[in-house]
Design a protein around this motif. Structure first.
Motif, PDB file in Angstrom:
ATOM      1  N   ALA A 228      -7.080   2.842  -0.466  1.00 43.03           N
ATOM      2  CA  ALA A 228      -6.404   2.279   0.678  1.00 43.03           C
ATOM      3  C   ALA A 228      -5.399   3.016   1.421  1.00 43.03           C
ATOM      4  O   ALA A 228      -5.051   2.716   2.797  1.00 43.03           O
ATOM      5  N   VAL A 229      -5.329   4.731   1.225  1.00 49.70           N
ATOM      6  CA  VAL A 229      -4.395   5.358   1.817  1.00 49.70           C
ATOM      7  C   VAL A 229      -5.116   6.599   2.226  1.00 49.70           C
ATOM      8  O   VAL A 229      -4.403   7.722   2.777  1.00 49.70           O
ATOM      9  N   ALA A 230      -6.193   6.832   1.635  1.00 50.40           N
ATOM     10  CA  ALA A 230      -6.819   8.210   1.435  1.00 50.40           C
ATOM     11  C   ALA A 230      -7.074   8.900   2.939  1.00 50.40           C
ATOM     12  O   ALA A 230      -7.412   7.903   3.952  1.00 50.40           O
TER      13      ALA A 230
ATOM     14  N   VAL B 209     -23.109  14.586  -3.587  1.00 50.94           N
ATOM     15  CA  VAL B 209     -21.558  14.330  -3.472  1.00 50.94           C
ATOM     16  C   VAL B 209     -21.225  14.528  -1.871  1.00 50.94           C
ATOM     17  O   VAL B 209     -21.611  15.571  -1.309  1.00 50.94           O
ATOM     18  N   ALA B 210     -20.630  13.519  -1.321  1.00 44.20           N
ATOM     19  CA  ALA B 210     -20.342  13.455   0.071  1.00 44.20           C
ATOM     20  C   ALA B 210     -18.893  13.375   0.177  1.00 44.20           C
ATOM     21  O   ALA B 210     -17.916  12.662  -0.330  1.00 44.20           O
ATOM     22  N   LEU B 211     -18.567  13.889   1.441  1.00 37.86           N
ATOM     23  CA  LEU B 211     -17.138  13.556   2.363  1.00 37.86           C
ATOM     24  C   LEU B 211     -17.331  12.776   3.150  1.00 37.86           C
ATOM     25  O   LEU B 211     -18.275  12.919   4.076  1.00 37.86           O
ATOM     26  N   VAL B 212     -16.607  11.723   3.118  1.00 36.81           N
ATOM     27  CA  VAL B 212     -16.529  10.671   4.147  1.00 36.81           C
ATOM     28  C   VAL B 212     -15.258  10.376   4.682  1.00 36.81           C
ATOM     29  O   VAL B 212     -14.229  10.206   4.202  1.00 36.81           O
ATOM     30  N   ASP B 213     -15.295  10.213   5.987  1.00 32.33           N
ATOM     31  CA  ASP B 213     -13.991   9.739   6.676  1.00 32.33           C
ATOM     32  C   ASP B 213     -14.075   8.267   6.636  1.00 32.33           C
ATOM     33  O   ASP B 213     -14.614   7.258   7.088  1.00 32.33           O
ATOM     34  N   PRO B 214     -12.714   7.650   6.000  1.00 35.54           N
ATOM     35  CA  PRO B 214     -12.618   6.088   5.763  1.00 35.54           C
ATOM     36  C   PRO B 214     -12.282   5.376   7.057  1.00 35.54           C
ATOM     37  O   PRO B 214     -12.284   4.224   6.902  1.00 35.54           O
TER      38      PRO B 214
ATOM     39  N   TRP C 190      -4.855  16.558   3.601  1.00 34.39           N
ATOM     40  CA  TRP C 190      -5.611  15.551   3.053  1.00 34.39           C
ATOM     41  C   TRP C 190      -4.977  14.884   1.787  1.00 34.39           C
ATOM     42  O   TRP C 190      -4.658  15.384   0.904  1.00 34.39           O
ATOM     43  N   LEU C 191      -5.179  13.339   1.591  1.00 31.75           N
ATOM     44  CA  LEU C 191      -5.267  12.907   0.114  1.00 31.75           C
ATOM     45  C   LEU C 191      -6.668  12.541   0.084  1.00 31.75           C
ATOM     46  O   LEU C 191      -7.184  11.777   0.783  1.00 31.75           O
ATOM     47  N   LEU C 192      -7.365  12.980  -1.158  1.00 30.01           N
ATOM     48  CA  LEU C 192      -8.629  12.741  -1.409  1.00 30.01           C
ATOM     49  C   LEU C 192      -8.812  11.399  -2.278  1.00 30.01           C
ATOM     50  O   LEU C 192      -7.954  11.356  -3.360  1.00 30.01           O
ATOM     51  N   ALA C 193      -9.707  10.550  -2.318  1.00 29.88           N
ATOM     52  CA  ALA C 193      -9.807   9.571  -3.090  1.00 29.88           C
ATOM     53  C   ALA C 193     -11.292   9.217  -3.265  1.00 29.88           C
ATOM     54  O   ALA C 193     -12.227   9.746  -2.520  1.00 29.88           O
ATOM     55  N   GLY C 194     -11.653   8.381  -4.212  1.00 27.82           N
ATOM     56  CA  GLY C 194     -13.157   7.881  -4.330  1.00 27.82           C
ATOM     57  C   GLY C 194     -13.477   8.254  -5.853  1.00 27.82           C
ATOM     58  O   GLY C 194     -12.609   8.099  -6.744  1.00 27.82           O
TER      59      GLY C 194
ATOM     60  N   ALA D 243       0.886  -1.144  -0.076  1.00 27.57           N
ATOM     61  CA  ALA D 243       0.017   0.021  -0.022  1.00 27.57           C
ATOM     62  C   ALA D 243       0.831   1.296   0.007  1.00 27.57           C
ATOM     63  O   ALA D 243       1.932   1.443   0.555  1.00 27.57           O
ATOM     64  N   PRO D 244       0.700   2.412  -0.804  1.00 27.39           N
ATOM     65  CA  PRO D 244       1.400   3.329  -0.916  1.00 27.39           C
ATOM     66  C   PRO D 244       1.338   4.470   0.334  1.00 27.39           C
ATOM     67  O   PRO D 244       1.273   5.582   0.025  1.00 27.39           O
TER      68      PRO D 244
END
Length: 418
Positions: A161-163, A180-185, A122-126, A41-42
């Motif tokens: 995997a790292v967001a 469009v939602a912002l979610v904490d992984p 933050w790094l954003l993903a999705g 994982a990066p």
């Protein structure tokens, strides 16, 4: 030493960003092969990006003039991708998603989200787009007292995997609108299954995420897109085009990186070539692979193909960069012109990336014999990465859309289809 320039309030300076990017690209290139083979994982790659301050680069300009524009962001993605395309893809998805509140939100809302993302690194993903052919209802948001709950399962190509945060598009079960939602992984109701057996782009952090009644408060809704596509704003539907364009820069970076490394190998082979017997004039004339007319022809063809792809990509990049400042004043015709140029960039670059990385394997076949060693050239990774990146995109579909627009003046639909 990698540059530590992650302050969100630093003034934009193209020369500084170019230097930072160049140094980080050199750093990533040094161990790209060993990291690709490890397939972890990066997290280390993300730390390098954050240390260089690159995730905050595209923060829209505000008081103090911080942030850079889309041309600069695309140039960063392209150079990083030439060194390590998995890291380039991480950054590409992050940049596209970082504008989600701006694409879909009210005019007063985006700055708060962007400020926090830059400040907390933050790094954003999705993914906000709606995948074509996805089975089932996909992701859904159900209204409840105090907000919504998010349910569903979806695969994502990069970063999950790292967001630090996920930006996802989900259908409201009550209205049918896309929210469009912002979610904490890290939420206990979010389950991430990292994809570890990929052919290429192994370090992009792909995976499948399951949401089990994850609470989403009103301030975590970044915006919406109406269910009726005719009511959609042309500016909002630039979101999938922006994502497609930055991924085109990843593909172009792969092709340019493969070509540059192959050139270095060929030059090294040329320098190590044996010398012929002394000529009558007493001068040694080297017998080098660089004198092979077929090798010169091959490199000439590949370099020209890369230049041609770059020209098409840069034209599409300029078009998007000119269209974005218009925001909600952007017209349907302008949006259609941008869509056609980005489709052309995709079609040309996907073919060029696969062709160049395939041909490179033949040109460096002798060097690849050393690939069993940990320090071997590993040119196969460029081909694998190009194939993995371009496989989900149909060049035929893009070319049909371009032809329909050129021949019939037809505009692409204003949707979030990938």
């Amino acid at each position: 030493m990698r540059p530590t320039s992650g302050r969100a309030d630093r003034p934009a300076d193209d020369e500084i960003w170019r230097r930072i990017t160049r140094e980080l690209a050199d750093d990533l290139a040094a161990d790209a092969l060993s990291r690709d083979r490890a397939g972890k994982a990066p997290f280390d790659e993300l730390a390098r990006l954050q240390e260089a301050g690159l995730p905050a680069l595209l923060t829209p300009p505000g008081p103090g003039g911080r942030g850079a524009d889309w041309r600069a962001a695309c140039a960063v993605i392209r150079e990083i991708s030439a060194a390590d395309s998995s890291v380039g893809e991480l950054l590409a998805h992050h940049y596209a998603l970082s504008w989600s509140a701006r694409f879909f939100g009210a005019s007063a809302g985006p700055q708060t989200v962007e400020d926090r993302a830059a400040r907390e690194r933050w790094l954003l993903a999705g993914g906000v787009d709606q995948p074509v052919g996805a089975g089932g209802p996909g992701l859904t948001l159900t209204p409840v007292d105090g907000g919504h709950v998010l349910d569903g399962r979806r695969a994502f190509a990069s970063g999950v995997a790292v967001a630090d945060r996920l930006v996802v598009g989900a259908r409201c079960t009550e209205t049918g609108d896309l929210l469009v939602a912002l979610v904490d992984p890290a939420h206990p109701a979010v389950f991430t299954d990292a994809g570890t057996d990929r052919v290429g782009q192994r370090l992009a952090g792909a995976g499948t995420v399951t949401f089990d009644r994850v609470p989403v408060s009103p301030h975590d809704l970044l915006g919406s897109l109406p269910r009726d596509e005719h009511a959609a704003s042309p500016f909002a539907t630039l979101a999938p085009l922006a994502l497609r364009l930055v991924l085109v820069h990843v593909g172009l970076g792969i092709a340019e990186g493969a070509l540059a490394e192959a050139r270095d190998v060929s030059r090294a082979a040329q320098a190590a070539a044996p010398h012929a017997d002394p000529a009558p004039d007493g001068v040694d004339y080297p017998v080098t692979g660089g004198d092979d007319p077929y090798l010169l022809l091959a490199y000439g063809e590949l370099a020209t193909e890369a230049h041609a792809a770059a020209a098409v990509v840069e034209r599409a990049t300029d078009a998007l960069a000119r269209g974005l400042p218009a925001e909600h004043a952007l017209g349907v015709d302008e949006r259609a012109d941008i869509a056609v140029l980005i489709a052309a960039a995709e079609a040309v670059t996907s073919r060029s990336a696969v062709r160049i990385t395939t041909r490179i394997l033949e040109l460096v076949a002798g060097a690849e014999a050393a690939d069993t060693a940990p320090t071997g050239p590993g040119f196969d990774r460029f081909w694998r990465n190009a194939r993995a990146l371009t496989a989900p995109t149909s060049s035929a579909g893009r070319l049909r859309a371009i032809g329909d627009h050129y021949l019939n003046g037809t505009h692409a639909r204003l949707t979030l289809l990938a």
